[in-house]
Structures are given as C-alpha cells and as structure tokens.
Write a protein that holds these residues in place. Structure first.
Motif, PDB file in Angstrom:
ATOM      1  N   SER A 204       0.122  32.777  -0.245  1.00 14.37           N
ATOM      2  CA  SER A 204       1.637  32.525   0.577  1.00 14.37           C
ATOM      3  C   SER A 204       1.746  31.201   0.848  1.00 14.37           C
ATOM      4  CB  SER A 204       1.732  33.635   1.959  1.00 14.37           C
ATOM      5  OG  SER A 204       2.142  34.795   0.735  1.00 14.37           O
ATOM      6  N   ARG A 205       1.138  30.074   2.400  1.00 12.59           N
ATOM      7  CA  ARG A 205       1.413  29.102   2.643  1.00 12.59           C
ATOM      8  C   ARG A 205       1.004  27.483   1.695  1.00 12.59           C
ATOM      9  NH1 ARG A 205      -1.377  31.173   6.416  1.00 12.59           N
ATOM     10  NH2 ARG A 205      -3.896  30.514   6.473  1.00 12.59           N
ATOM     11  N   THR A 206       0.666  28.139   0.292  1.00  9.53           N
ATOM     12  CA  THR A 206       0.563  27.395  -0.684  1.00  9.53           C
ATOM     13  C   THR A 206       1.978  26.659  -1.978  1.00  9.53           C
ATOM     14  OG1 THR A 206      -0.494  29.157  -2.768  1.00  9.53           O
ATOM     15  CG2 THR A 206      -1.242  27.324  -0.476  1.00  9.53           C
ATOM     16  N   ARG A 207       2.819  27.978  -1.386  1.00 11.62           N
ATOM     17  CA  ARG A 207       4.305  28.197  -2.060  1.00 11.62           C
ATOM     18  C   ARG A 207       5.317  27.784  -1.192  1.00 11.62           C
ATOM     19  NH1 ARG A 207       1.569  33.103  -4.630  1.00 11.62           N
ATOM     20  NH2 ARG A 207       2.246  34.569  -2.572  1.00 11.62           N
ATOM     21  N   THR A 208       6.498  27.382  -1.874  1.00 10.96           N
ATOM     22  CA  THR A 208       7.752  27.459  -1.102  1.00 10.96           C
ATOM     23  C   THR A 208       8.423  28.584  -1.146  1.00 10.96           C
ATOM     24  OG1 THR A 208       8.732  26.990  -3.172  1.00 10.96           O
ATOM     25  CG2 THR A 208       7.420  24.929  -2.417  1.00 10.96           C
ATOM     26  N   GLU A 209       9.255  28.158  -0.754  1.00 10.06           N
ATOM     27  CA  GLU A 209      10.009  29.741   0.147  1.00 10.06           C
ATOM     28  C   GLU A 209      10.943  29.844  -1.013  1.00 10.06           C
ATOM     29  OE1 GLU A 209      13.083  28.724   3.349  1.00 10.06           O
ATOM     30  OE2 GLU A 209      10.742  28.479   4.832  1.00 10.06           O
ATOM     31  N   GLU A 210      11.540  28.859  -2.160  1.00 10.24           N
ATOM     32  CA  GLU A 210      12.148  29.230  -2.889  1.00 10.24           C
ATOM     33  C   GLU A 210      10.678  29.889  -3.528  1.00 10.24           C
ATOM     34  OE1 GLU A 210      14.818  27.222  -6.487  1.00 10.24           O
ATOM     35  OE2 GLU A 210      14.010  26.918  -5.588  1.00 10.24           O
ATOM     36  N   GLN A 211       9.715  29.640  -4.311  1.00  4.85           N
ATOM     37  CA  GLN A 211       8.836  30.405  -4.834  1.00  4.85           C
ATOM     38  C   GLN A 211       8.738  31.643  -4.455  1.00  4.85           C
ATOM     39  OE1 GLN A 211       5.777  27.282  -4.994  1.00  4.85           O
ATOM     40  NE2 GLN A 211       6.748  26.320  -6.445  1.00  4.85           N
ATOM     41  N   GLN A 212       7.921  31.942  -2.763  1.00  7.81           N
ATOM     42  CA  GLN A 212       7.850  33.077  -2.645  1.00  7.81           C
ATOM     43  C   GLN A 212       9.254  33.969  -3.039  1.00  7.81           C
ATOM     44  OE1 GLN A 212       5.641  33.795  -1.316  1.00  7.81           O
ATOM     45  NE2 GLN A 212       5.220  35.517  -0.330  1.00  7.81           N
ATOM     46  N   ARG A 213      10.361  33.840  -2.475  1.00  3.74           N
ATOM     47  CA  ARG A 213      11.301  34.591  -2.839  1.00  3.74           C
ATOM     48  C   ARG A 213      11.239  34.897  -4.268  1.00  3.74           C
ATOM     49  NH1 ARG A 213      14.200  30.378   0.400  1.00  3.74           N
ATOM     50  NH2 ARG A 213      15.463  29.809  -1.538  1.00  3.74           N
TER      51      ARG A 213
END
Length: 330
Positions: free
Chosen positions: A110-119
């Motif tokens: 999850s740390r490799t993704r941005t907040e938008e990608q995670q959402r």
C-alpha cells in the motif's frame, strides 16, 4: 473541508466501532451536544463494518497453503453478497482480516501507491494482487491441468465426484454450460460405467450423477456376490477333496498284509510272528519249505513248491539258468 485520507478513514472506522461499543454499554445522557472533535467518516461506513463483523469473517495470515487464500476470498465474497457495499468498502473490510505476515505484506504494498490509487482500488484489483502473491498463476495452471487429466481409475464414485468438484473451480471456463460439465464428468468415469451413462442424453448434471451412482451401486453389489460365490465354491471343493482323502484312507485295510497274487489278506502268525497260511510248524521239527520231518529249510534239498494257481497269470516270471557241476548234480 478536504476529503479524509485512506489512513485517516481506517482510523475513523476503528474509532467509530469502539464508540458504538461504549454507547451500547452505557446509556447516552440526554441534551448533550456532540463533541466538536468527534471523528468524521463517510456516511454508512460504520454500518457496513458492523454488518461485516457480525458474520465473523475469516482471517488470513499468509502462512497457509496456497489453496487457503482462495477459500479465504470466497468466504469474504459470501459475506459481501449479503451486504450492500462499494468496492472501496470491500477492500477496507478485507484489509482488517489480513494479519501476521500477510498484513505486513499488504502494508508495504500500500505504501507504493498514492492515496488516490489506494482510494480507487477495486475489489477485483485487490483479489488479483493477493492471488498473485499467495496463489501464483503457475500453480493455478497446474491445478487446471490436473482437472483436465482427472480420471476415476481405482477411486470410488464418491471420491471421484469430490475431486471433480474441488478441481473444477480452477477450470470454470471449460464448464460454462451444464452440458459441458456433464460431458467432462462422463469422460473421467470408468469405461464400464461411462459407456452406459454416455448412451443417454442427460441435460441435468444432477440427473446424470444420480444415474451414475445407481449403476455403480449395482455393479458393486454384483461383484461382491460373485466374490462370495467364488469363495464358497472354493471351500466346497476343498471340503470334497478332504472327504475323498478321508474315504481313501478308510478303504485301506487296517490290519493284515496282502500276499502276492492272493485275493485275501492274512495277519502275522501269533506263534512264529511270520506271514504264512495253514498250520504253524514251529517247534515240530519239520521243514518250513517242504513240510517233511527231521531237517530244516536251510538243509532242504526239495525243490520249492509251485505258487498258487490264482496268482496273476498275465505276469511272466523272468527266466533263470542254473549251471550245476557234477558234484552238485549228484
């Protein structure tokens, strides 16, 4: 106000669950204004978490066999079918169930993704990442090949059906219709059952399965009956052989000895303990060879007596030639 981050949203969900638990234990005082610092979360998120936890979802630690991760995902999807939730809420609920090494792995990913990608992460994307990690494609291809090569062989029909149902989920594209599933099951049956089943045109998998079980039961009963008959026949033969041997021993004379060509049998003489007929000459100073007195058989010069006429006439005695000198002839 800026939208909450993914991490803040998860923290808010946990706080909301704890707050609801405390409210259920103690009554809420009336006329109390809500705290200004109360956590903010998406509407309906708490209800989804509550419903999800009521079904007691399974956890996954990543230390199990590869097939366990698929069972874990299938268990979560069974719960989601009873809850109205979005893909983002499904991912959040599933993240709570990742523990141990699996939880650490997901946090690092999850740390490799941005907040938008995670959402914007969908449920299908979540499943693909988890399956790629704990159930790689090479293993899934192997299970699909194992399903295509599945045959009943020496297995019982029940065991073959169980293996068929377990492996068929790795090749669902090969059984997208009822007829394809029926044909695939029939191809794996033993020939003595498959030939009978394939002669009928079944349109229902359940109907075909019931017919296969009926044929298998009939064949098993017949084989057991044939085996019992074979064992019973073998025991009778052995008993008859033993009885014949017993009768043969009983037919043999228990006492006495058969003499040459005579038709009867005699017992040893109680006086001289020898086999002979007629009167015993022991102690009468008579020759046992010629029956004359005053000499014994060792010094007897009389020719031996001829054998009884009832001796086997078909047997020919071997000729003998005696050469006597003049002294022996006199």
């Amino acid at each position: 106000m800026a939208s909450p981050t993914h991490t803040n949203l998860m923290r808010d969900l946990l706080r909301a669950v704890q707050e609801l638990s405390r409210q259920n234990q103690a009554p809420q005082p009336q006329n109390v204004l809500p705290q200004q610092n109360a956590p903010r979360f998406a509407p309906g998120a708490v209800s989804v978490v509550e419903q999800f936890r009521r079904y007691k979802p399974p956890t996954f630690d990543g230390n199990s066999e590869p097939l366990v991760v698929e069972e874990w995902i299938r268990g979560l999807e069974r719960i989601f079918r009873h809850i109205a939730c979005t893909d983002a809420q499904k991912v959040l609920c599933a993240e709570f169930m990742l523990i141990g090494t699996a939880g650490h792995w997901w946090e690092s990913v999850s740390r490799t993704r941005t907040e938008e990608q995670q959402r914007n992460l969908t449920w299908e994307q979540f499943k693909d990442e988890v399956m790629a990690k704990y159930f790689p494609r090479a293993l899934r291809d192997f299970k699909e090949s194992e399903f295509q090569q599945l045959r009943q062989g020496n297995m019982s029909l029940i065991d073959y059906e169980r293996q068929f149902e377990q492996l068929s989920r790795y090749a669902s594209h090969l059984m997208d219709t009822e007829v394809k599933k029926i044909r695939r099951f029939e191809n794996g049956l033993r020939p003595e059952i498959g030939m009978i089943i394939m002669s009928h045109r079944f349109t229902s998998y359940r109907e075909m399965l019931e017919r296969a079980h009926a044929i298998s039961y009939q064949r098993t009963s017949f084989e057991q009956y044939a085996q019992q008959s074979k064992e019973s026949l073998g025991k009778r033969k052995w008993s008859d052989q033993s009885k014949n041997r017993h009768n043969w021993h009983n037919k043999r004379p228990s006492t006495g000895v058969r003499i040459g060509g005579t038709s009867g049998s005699i017992t040893p003489c109680p006086k001289c303990n020898k086999l002979h007929r007629g009167e015993c000459l022991l102690g009468k100073n008579m020759c046992f060879r010629c029956g004359k007195p005053r000499h014994i058989a060792l010094h007897c010069i009389e020719p031996p007596k001829k054998k009884d006429d009832d001796q086997d006439k078909n047997k020919k005695a071997k000729a003998r030639v005696f050469a006597l000198n003049q002294h022996e002839a006199e």
